[in-house]
Design a protein around this motif. Structure first.
Motif, PDB file in Angstrom:
ATOM      1  N   GLY A 181      -0.669   2.200  -3.549  1.00 44.05           N
ATOM      2  CA  GLY A 181      -0.515   3.651  -3.523  1.00 44.05           C
ATOM      3  C   GLY A 181      -1.368   4.394  -2.520  1.00 44.05           C
ATOM      4  O   GLY A 181      -1.090   5.552  -2.221  1.00 44.05           O
ATOM      5  N   VAL A 182      -2.458   3.815  -2.016  1.00 42.94           N
ATOM      6  CA  VAL A 182      -3.180   4.396  -0.869  1.00 42.94           C
ATOM      7  C   VAL A 182      -3.197   3.356   0.251  1.00 42.94           C
ATOM      8  O   VAL A 182      -3.028   2.164   0.007  1.00 42.94           O
ATOM      9  CB  VAL A 182      -4.638   4.827  -1.188  1.00 42.94           C
ATOM     10  CG1 VAL A 182      -4.660   5.991  -2.156  1.00 42.94           C
ATOM     11  CG2 VAL A 182      -5.464   3.658  -1.702  1.00 42.94           C
ATOM     12  N   GLU A 183      -3.424   3.816   1.482  1.00 39.19           N
ATOM     13  CA  GLU A 183      -3.385   2.945   2.643  1.00 39.19           C
ATOM     14  C   GLU A 183      -4.494   1.894   2.580  1.00 39.19           C
ATOM     15  O   GLU A 183      -5.500   2.073   1.893  1.00 39.19           O
ATOM     16  CB  GLU A 183      -3.527   3.762   3.940  1.00 39.19           C
ATOM     17  CG  GLU A 183      -2.575   4.925   4.063  1.00 39.19           C
ATOM     18  CD  GLU A 183      -3.126   6.182   3.424  1.00 39.19           C
ATOM     19  OE1 GLU A 183      -4.079   6.094   2.633  1.00 39.19           O
ATOM     20  OE2 GLU A 183      -2.581   7.268   3.706  1.00 39.19           O
ATOM     21  N   SER A 184      -4.308   0.836   3.374  1.00 33.44           N
ATOM     22  CA  SER A 184      -5.239  -0.294   3.358  1.00 33.44           C
ATOM     23  C   SER A 184      -6.667   0.118   3.717  1.00 33.44           C
ATOM     24  O   SER A 184      -6.895   1.100   4.425  1.00 33.44           O
ATOM     25  CB  SER A 184      -4.761  -1.343   4.371  1.00 33.44           C
ATOM     26  OG  SER A 184      -4.733  -0.795   5.669  1.00 33.44           O
ATOM     27  N   THR A 236       0.838  -1.213   0.000  1.00 33.40           N
ATOM     28  CA  THR A 236       0.000   0.000   0.000  1.00 33.40           C
ATOM     29  C   THR A 236       0.865   1.251   0.000  1.00 33.40           C
ATOM     30  O   THR A 236       0.910   1.991  -0.981  1.00 33.40           O
ATOM     31  CB  THR A 236      -0.920   0.012   1.233  1.00 33.40           C
ATOM     32  OG1 THR A 236      -0.120  -0.130   2.415  1.00 33.40           O
ATOM     33  CG2 THR A 236      -1.948  -1.095   1.167  1.00 33.40           C
ATOM     34  N   VAL A 237       1.552   1.486   1.136  1.00 34.46           N
ATOM     35  CA  VAL A 237       2.462   2.622   1.300  1.00 34.46           C
ATOM     36  C   VAL A 237       3.594   2.130   2.209  1.00 34.46           C
ATOM     37  O   VAL A 237       3.505   1.046   2.781  1.00 34.46           O
ATOM     38  CB  VAL A 237       1.750   3.838   1.956  1.00 34.46           C
ATOM     39  CG1 VAL A 237       0.592   4.327   1.090  1.00 34.46           C
ATOM     40  CG2 VAL A 237       1.252   3.519   3.365  1.00 34.46           C
ATOM     41  N   TYR A 238       4.657   2.934   2.344  1.00 32.51           N
ATOM     42  CA  TYR A 238       5.725   2.569   3.286  1.00 32.51           C
ATOM     43  C   TYR A 238       5.235   2.762   4.717  1.00 32.51           C
ATOM     44  O   TYR A 238       4.397   3.633   4.989  1.00 32.51           O
ATOM     45  CB  TYR A 238       6.973   3.422   3.043  1.00 32.51           C
ATOM     46  CG  TYR A 238       7.857   2.888   1.927  1.00 32.51           C
ATOM     47  CD1 TYR A 238       7.450   2.976   0.597  1.00 32.51           C
ATOM     48  CD2 TYR A 238       9.083   2.273   2.209  1.00 32.51           C
ATOM     49  CE1 TYR A 238       8.247   2.461  -0.423  1.00 32.51           C
ATOM     50  CE2 TYR A 238       9.893   1.767   1.190  1.00 32.51           C
ATOM     51  CZ  TYR A 238       9.464   1.851  -0.120  1.00 32.51           C
ATOM     52  OH  TYR A 238      10.241   1.339  -1.125  1.00 32.51           O
ATOM     53  N   GLY A 239       5.753   1.946   5.638  1.00 34.78           N
ATOM     54  CA  GLY A 239       5.378   2.055   7.035  1.00 34.78           C
ATOM     55  C   GLY A 239       6.607   2.179   7.931  1.00 34.78           C
ATOM     56  O   GLY A 239       7.724   1.850   7.518  1.00 34.78           O
ATOM     57  N   ILE A 240       6.405   2.679   9.166  1.00 34.76           N
ATOM     58  CA  ILE A 240       7.476   2.672  10.177  1.00 34.76           C
ATOM     59  C   ILE A 240       7.120   1.602  11.187  1.00 34.76           C
ATOM     60  O   ILE A 240       6.113   1.718  11.900  1.00 34.76           O
ATOM     61  CB  ILE A 240       7.599   4.009  10.917  1.00 34.76           C
ATOM     62  CG1 ILE A 240       7.833   5.142   9.937  1.00 34.76           C
ATOM     63  CG2 ILE A 240       8.751   3.949  11.930  1.00 34.76           C
ATOM     64  CD1 ILE A 240       7.848   6.504  10.611  1.00 34.76           C
ATOM     65  N   ALA A 241       7.957   0.565  11.263  1.00 30.31           N
ATOM     66  CA  ALA A 241       7.626  -0.610  12.053  1.00 30.31           C
ATOM     67  C   ALA A 241       8.338  -0.647  13.401  1.00 30.31           C
ATOM     68  O   ALA A 241       9.451  -0.150  13.545  1.00 30.31           O
ATOM     69  CB  ALA A 241       7.987  -1.868  11.257  1.00 30.31           C
TER      70      ALA A 241
END
Ligand code: TXA
Ligand code: MG
Length: 342
Positions: free
Chosen positions: A178-181, A35-40
Motif C-alpha cells: 500500500g505504500v511505495e518501496s 507496493t503500488v501500481y506502476g507504469i512500466a
C-alpha cells in the motif's frame, strides 16, 4: 493532452503476453506490484521511458526505479553490486526494497535523470514478475499516478488518473503493502535510507550489521537551496484536495482540538475504532499499533476523503519508527508539513 484508447484487463496469461509485446514495441503499460501500481517501460529504451514522464506529467529530473525478476538482469544495469547490496538483496528480494547502486552502461539516460546511480528492485508480485519474465526486459516503473496525487493501490485508481494516457492497464487486485518501496542507497560511504517503506531501517541495520543513516528529507521540509539525495523527496506529493493537518496528542485532546475548529466540511483521518468518539465524519486508516495496516490503508483513505468532499482534515499522528515511519513520511507530505501538538 495525450489521448488514446486505454484497455483495462484482468491480469491473466493472455493479457500478460499482450503487455509484454507492447513493452517490447516501446510502449508503456500499467502493472500491479506488491507496493503500488506502476507504469512500466523498457529500461533500455529512452524513447519509451520518455512516454512515462509525459503520461504522468513527471518532472524530468526525477529518476525511475528499474524492476527485475532475477539477479542476472543486473548485468549492464548496474556498474557493480556493492557487498552491502548483496546482503540486502539476499535478505529482502523479491520484495518492497529498492537499492541504489552505481549505474551500468545499458540503462537509458532518461531512467537515471542525469545521476551516475540507478535504483533497482525485484518485486514479489506474481503479475509484475510475469510481465518482466515474458518481456525479458528490466522495466523502469514509477508509481502509476499523475504527478502529485497519491500512488494508486488498485486498478480503478490507475484508470482514474491514466485513462487516455497509455494503451493498457493490467488489473491484479489490491496492492498488499500500500505504500511505495523502501529506498536505500549503498552507492556512497555509508548506507542512507532515502524513503521509508515496509522494509524498515531496523530490519536493514540487522542485516548489514551497521547503522543506516536517515536522510534529512524524510521528516523535514528541504530548506531553500538544499538538494535532496532522492529527487522525489523535494516535490509536494500525495496531496489530497483537502487541507490536511496532523494533530499530535492523545485521543481526548485530539477530539477537543477538532471540536473547537470543525466546519461542515471537516473530516478526521483516524485509527480503527476511533470514529465513534470524534465530532466529525471520519475515515479510518488502520489500527494505532499496526504500521502495516496503516500503510495498506493510507492512500485509499486519502482518496476517500477527496471523494467524500472533505475540505479540512485533521489526522491522528502515526509513530515515527518501524513501518509507521513510512506512513508518517507520506502523511507529512499530504499535510504539507503542517503538524500541531496538543
Ligand atoms: O514501490 C515502488 O517503488 C513503486 C512501484 C511501482 O515499484 N515505484 C515508485 O516509483 O514508487 P517512484 O518513481 O514513484 O519513486 C521513485 C523514487 C523517487 O523518490 C526517486 O527520486 C527515487 O526513487 N530514485 C530513483 N532513482 C534514484 C537514484 N538513482 N538516486 C536517488 N533516488 C532515486
Ligand atoms: Mg511516485
Amino acid at each position: 493532452m495525450i489521448s488514446m484508447e486505454t484497455l483495462l484487463e484482468q491480469a491473466n496469461e493472455a493479457s500478460v503476453a499482450k503487455a509484454a509485446q507492447l513493452l517490447r514495441q516501446g510502449e508503456i503499460v500499467a502493472i500491479p506490484t506488491e507496493t503500488v501500481y506502476g507504469i512500466a517501460a523498457s529500461a533500455f529504451d529512452g524513447a519509451a521511458v520518455k512516454k512515462i514522464f509525459a503520461a504522468k506529467g513527471r518532472p524530468q529530473d526525477n529518476p525511475l526505479i528499474v524492476h527485475i525478476d532475477r539477479m542476472k538482469m543486473l548485468e549492464g544495469l548496474v556498474g557493480q553490486v556493492p557487498e552491502s547490496a548483496k546482503k540486502l538483496a539476499e535478505a529482502f528480494w523479491p520484495g518492497p526494497l529498492t537499492i541504489i547502486m552505481p549505474r551500468g552502461e545499458k540503462v537509458a539516460d532518461e531512467v537515471c535523470a542525469g545521476l551516475d546511480t540507478v535504483a533497482v528492485r525485484m518485486p514479489s508480485h506474481p503479475v509484475a514478475r510475469a510481465v518482466i519474465a515474458a518481456s525479458g526486459l528490466p522495466l523502469a516503473a514509477p508509481s502509476a499516478n499523475l504527478s502529485g496525487s497519491p500512488s494508486p493501490t488498485c486498478a480503478r485508481y490507475v484508470w482514474n488518473d491514466m485513462n487516455g494516457r497509455l494503451p493498457l492497464i493490467l488489473d491484479g487486485g489490491d496492492c498488499q503493502v500500500g505504500v511505495e518501496s523502501t529506498v536505500i542507497t549503498v552507492a556512497g560511504e555509508e548506507p542512507v535510507l532515502l524513503r521509508p517503506g515496509f522494509i524498515t531501517k531496523e530490519q536493514m541495520e540487522q542485516v548489514l550489521g551497521r547503522p543506516v543513516v536517515l536522510s534529512g528529507a524524510i521528516l523535514a521540509k528541504l530548506k531553500e537551496g538544499e538538494t535532496a539525495r532522492s529527487p522525489g523527496m523535494k516535490y509536494k506529493h500525495y496531496a489530497p484536495k483537502a487541507e490536511v493537518t496532523i494533530v499530535k496528542g492523545d485521543l481526548a485532546a485530539f477530539a477537543a482540538y477538532v471540536e473547537a475548529r470543525k466546519t461542515p466540511d471537516t473530516f478526521c483521518l483516524c485509527f480503527t475504532g476511533e470514529s465513534g468518539v470524534l465530532p466529525t465524519p471520519c475515515v479510518e486508516y488502520g489500527a494505532r499499533e499496526s504500521g502495516a495496516e496503516q500503510a495498506h490503508c493510507l492512500f485509499t483513505a486519502l482518496r476517500q476523503l477527496d471523494e467524500q468532499g472533505a475540505k479540512q482534515v485533521f489526522a491522528r499522528c502515526p509513530a515515527d519508527s518501524g513501518v509507521s515511519l513510512a506512513v508518517y513520511n507520506r502523511l507529512l507530505r499530504a499535510a504539507a508539513f503542517r503538524v500541531v501538538e496538543v
